[in-house]
Design a protein around this motif. Sequence first.
Motif, PDB file in Angstrom:
ATOM      1  N   ASN A 658       0.843  -1.193   0.000  1.00  0.00           N
ATOM      2  CA  ASN A 658       0.000   0.000   0.000  1.00  0.00           C
ATOM      3  C   ASN A 658       0.880   1.246   0.000  1.00  0.00           C
ATOM      4  O   ASN A 658       1.998   1.250   0.543  1.00  0.00           O
ATOM      5  N   LYS A 682      -8.376   8.353  -6.452  1.00  0.00           N
ATOM      6  CA  LYS A 682      -8.631   8.041  -5.048  1.00  0.00           C
ATOM      7  C   LYS A 682      -8.528   9.302  -4.209  1.00  0.00           C
ATOM      8  O   LYS A 682      -7.702  10.179  -4.489  1.00  0.00           O
ATOM      9  N   TRP A 690      -3.571   3.565  -0.044  1.00  0.00           N
ATOM     10  CA  TRP A 690      -4.124   3.174  -1.359  1.00  0.00           C
ATOM     11  C   TRP A 690      -3.510   1.845  -1.772  1.00  0.00           C
ATOM     12  O   TRP A 690      -2.287   1.651  -1.675  1.00  0.00           O
ATOM     13  N   ASP A 691      -4.377   0.937  -2.281  1.00  0.00           N
ATOM     14  CA  ASP A 691      -3.916  -0.401  -2.672  1.00  0.00           C
ATOM     15  C   ASP A 691      -3.613  -0.534  -4.158  1.00  0.00           C
ATOM     16  O   ASP A 691      -3.342  -1.635  -4.642  1.00  0.00           O
ATOM     17  N   ASN A 693      -5.761   0.030  -6.680  1.00  0.00           N
ATOM     18  CA  ASN A 693      -6.938  -0.350  -7.463  1.00  0.00           C
ATOM     19  C   ASN A 693      -7.806   0.868  -7.738  1.00  0.00           C
ATOM     20  O   ASN A 693      -7.816   1.841  -6.969  1.00  0.00           O
ATOM     21  N   TYR A 694      -8.586   0.762  -8.849  1.00  0.00           N
ATOM     22  CA  TYR A 694      -9.586   1.775  -9.169  1.00  0.00           C
ATOM     23  C   TYR A 694     -10.903   1.060  -9.452  1.00  0.00           C
ATOM     24  O   TYR A 694     -10.987   0.262 -10.393  1.00  0.00           O
ATOM     25  N   ASN A 695     -11.887   1.329  -8.601  1.00  0.00           N
ATOM     26  CA  ASN A 695     -13.179   0.633  -8.705  1.00  0.00           C
ATOM     27  C   ASN A 695     -13.000  -0.879  -8.666  1.00  0.00           C
ATOM     28  O   ASN A 695     -13.668  -1.635  -9.375  1.00  0.00           O
ATOM     29  N   GLY A 696     -12.047  -1.327  -7.827  1.00  0.00           N
ATOM     30  CA  GLY A 696     -11.824  -2.752  -7.651  1.00  0.00           C
ATOM     31  C   GLY A 696     -10.955  -3.405  -8.703  1.00  0.00           C
ATOM     32  O   GLY A 696     -10.703  -4.603  -8.637  1.00  0.00           O
ATOM     33  N   VAL A 697     -10.483  -2.629  -9.679  1.00  0.00           N
ATOM     34  CA  VAL A 697      -9.665  -3.177 -10.760  1.00  0.00           C
ATOM     35  C   VAL A 697      -8.222  -2.723 -10.582  1.00  0.00           C
ATOM     36  O   VAL A 697      -7.960  -1.518 -10.464  1.00  0.00           O
ATOM     37  N   PRO A 698      -7.237  -3.642 -10.536  1.00  0.00           N
ATOM     38  CA  PRO A 698      -5.825  -3.261 -10.387  1.00  0.00           C
ATOM     39  C   PRO A 698      -5.369  -2.388 -11.554  1.00  0.00           C
ATOM     40  O   PRO A 698      -5.646  -2.696 -12.711  1.00  0.00           O
ATOM     41  N   LEU A 699      -4.664  -1.304 -11.228  1.00  0.00           N
ATOM     42  CA  LEU A 699      -4.136  -0.418 -12.254  1.00  0.00           C
ATOM     43  C   LEU A 699      -2.739  -0.879 -12.670  1.00  0.00           C
ATOM     44  O   LEU A 699      -2.026  -1.537 -11.898  1.00  0.00           O
ATOM     45  N   ARG A 724       4.467  -3.468 -10.495  1.00  0.00           N
ATOM     46  CA  ARG A 724       3.852  -4.799 -10.368  1.00  0.00           C
ATOM     47  C   ARG A 724       4.801  -5.881 -10.876  1.00  0.00           C
ATOM     48  O   ARG A 724       5.611  -5.656 -11.758  1.00  0.00           O
TER      49      ARG A 724
END
Length: 724
Positions: A658, A682, A690-691, A693-699, A724
């Motif tokens: 994070n 975010k 912040w993890d 993700n955007y709307n649950g989708v990994p960036l 990543r």
Amino acid sequence: MKIKNITTFFLLLFVLSVSSQEWKQNFKIVEPVRVRDNDFGFAVATYDGYAAYGADQTEVGNVENAGKVYIAKQDCDGWTIYQELSLPDARNYCGFGSVLFMEGKTLAIVGCDVAIPSGNAVYMYERDSNDNYIFKQKIARDENSLFDNYGSRIAISENFMVVGSSYNSTDSSLNNYLENAGAAYIFYKGTDGVWSLVQKIVASDRERRDSFGNSVAIYKNTIVVGAVEEGINSPGAAYVFEKNNNSNTWQETKKLTAYDFRATQDRFGEIVKINENGIMVAAPGEDDYDSNLSGDGGGPLTMLGGVYIFKKNSSGEWNGYQKLRASNGSANFFAFGNKMEVYKDQIAVRGSEYEYDVNGNLSKVFGHVYMFKKGNEGTWAEYQTVVSNIKRNSDWFAGSISLYENDLFIGAFWDALDANGQNYIGYTGAVYIFNTYNYVNTQKPVLNTIPVLKSCADLGNGFSSSFNLGSIETDLVENSSNFIFTYTDKLGNKLPSPLPVNYSNIEPYSEKINIKVANKNNPSCFQETKIELQTISSFTLNPISDMYKCDLKGTGLAEFDLSKVNAVLVNDPSLFTFSYFDTKGNDITSLINQSYTNSTKNFEEIIVNVTETNTSCSAKTKINLYVSNVSSDCQQNEEEDYVIPKFFTPNGDEFNDNWKITGINDQNYNIYIYDRYGKLLKNLGKSESWDGNYNGVPLPSSDYWFHLVFENGIAKKGHFTLKR
């Protein structure tokens, strides 16, 4: 020369109670010049507003029974005969027009082969741009075999045609003579428009007098051929052929027989049909040996007739699915299946009715057409029996049938009365036309001109999402509810009807949509037009800088002058309209010429919508308002003692999963995270992380930007890396 069919007569409707749809007799068509024994209606064919009527016994010049085919077109007057076809060198008893098949713009007609003393040929016609059918090719037999019944039946699907020859006696290599075993010929139309023989097919178990080819059908890569006299005592069969992949050759894959009981003279295969719903095989001589329809408590009922339906299973095998019978089958109503026509989810089947006098002698014979429709569950059910308004004895009603969409053509080639039911002339013939609508004599709709419709290319590259077509129908014609609207693109592909309110063009920059406006009570009374859509390139707004203000009172609020923003965004504000919205979505347009106070403390994002007046193109931008209340000069004098990570790796290994700012303990703050294009991803509060993700989708891996705003108005910007 156009021949007006003055014998077309609008008849009273024969109203029946049906469960799904109702066929109504709208017309009775007779030959323009009625002559005894002409057999008008011996064959009929229809396709998409065009029809062909065969009168195979008509005299042409001084040639007896030469035969003639009449071409008709549906219009505002009903069905108008406008062309006559005949063989210029026909001989006596030529029978031109005894078999017809219409597919697209192609019309196939069977008549005598004038080059030989006995035998038939298939004559191919194509409809030109003036709607006239032009002779293109004569397709004669490939072998010298007299009396082979070549052309007994024809079927066409796309570029393939199959022609039956039920009395042919040789095999596919023209050898191994077996009297009347039967055959069928497959032809292919090349890119040059010429039909060429690709294969002669016969039954794998061919026997003498099987009459293979007495009926034929084709749908895409499948051919079905009837052999009505196949087997001991002629129970009959049908054979299925499939086209080989990557070639024009076909091979037999299945022999179909009655799947309940095979009996003498069933005539299984009298008529065969195939479409997307399966294979249909008629057996008009099929007996019911234990029927309560016979009226004798369940005893035998001969020649009741039936239609067998086969469907292909998931393994590619054709299996029996359903058997159809006439609902009123009895000793008086029988021979169900001696004629049959299929179109999509509709089946029309002929049956016979006998009437006897008080002494038990046969006195009258009538024809009936039983209409079946496939239900949602896949089962076929009878829903209507179609007869002429006035039944006539021995007129051979339904001696020919053709079905297409809302048009049902039924030939009665021994009908002796004219369209008004008068003026008896024996065996002149007639064609009855039934429709699913009430015909009304109408005029073509009068269409208004629609100017070019323009919309902003908001999707880029000449595409728009906002062509407003919701009012096209009311703009085109008065009383639009009385008409059927059909829309197609330039390739003829159908578009939604009605068109959506917000239509997205499928052709960039400029697109034309074809529109057909047809009367609901006569769909072939129509007018056609086009509408043109054009996209307009959108404009670009000038950049505008963030605005900063100081607040010495510590409220986080300040006054901003937004009155000059319009002039910054565009060069000539008089050509545009502007709308302003605060962070909460409230319209603040009326406040921009006054001093505007931010509605949220320390930071607010103002959205501005700009619309070009002449084109309705629009663009959107944002203005960032910052308020600092730390000192009179709004400068940060305190030394930074917090930590901002330069990267993080959200890969689930619990190390640097994070991104989080640490070390700020004495005041609240907000962090705004953006991608490289300025999109807000975010909003973090104090001590939040912040993890990735955007709307649950990994960036994806990339650099991202942050904007740190303290409660005292101090702000800091920077970037970090997601790996990543």
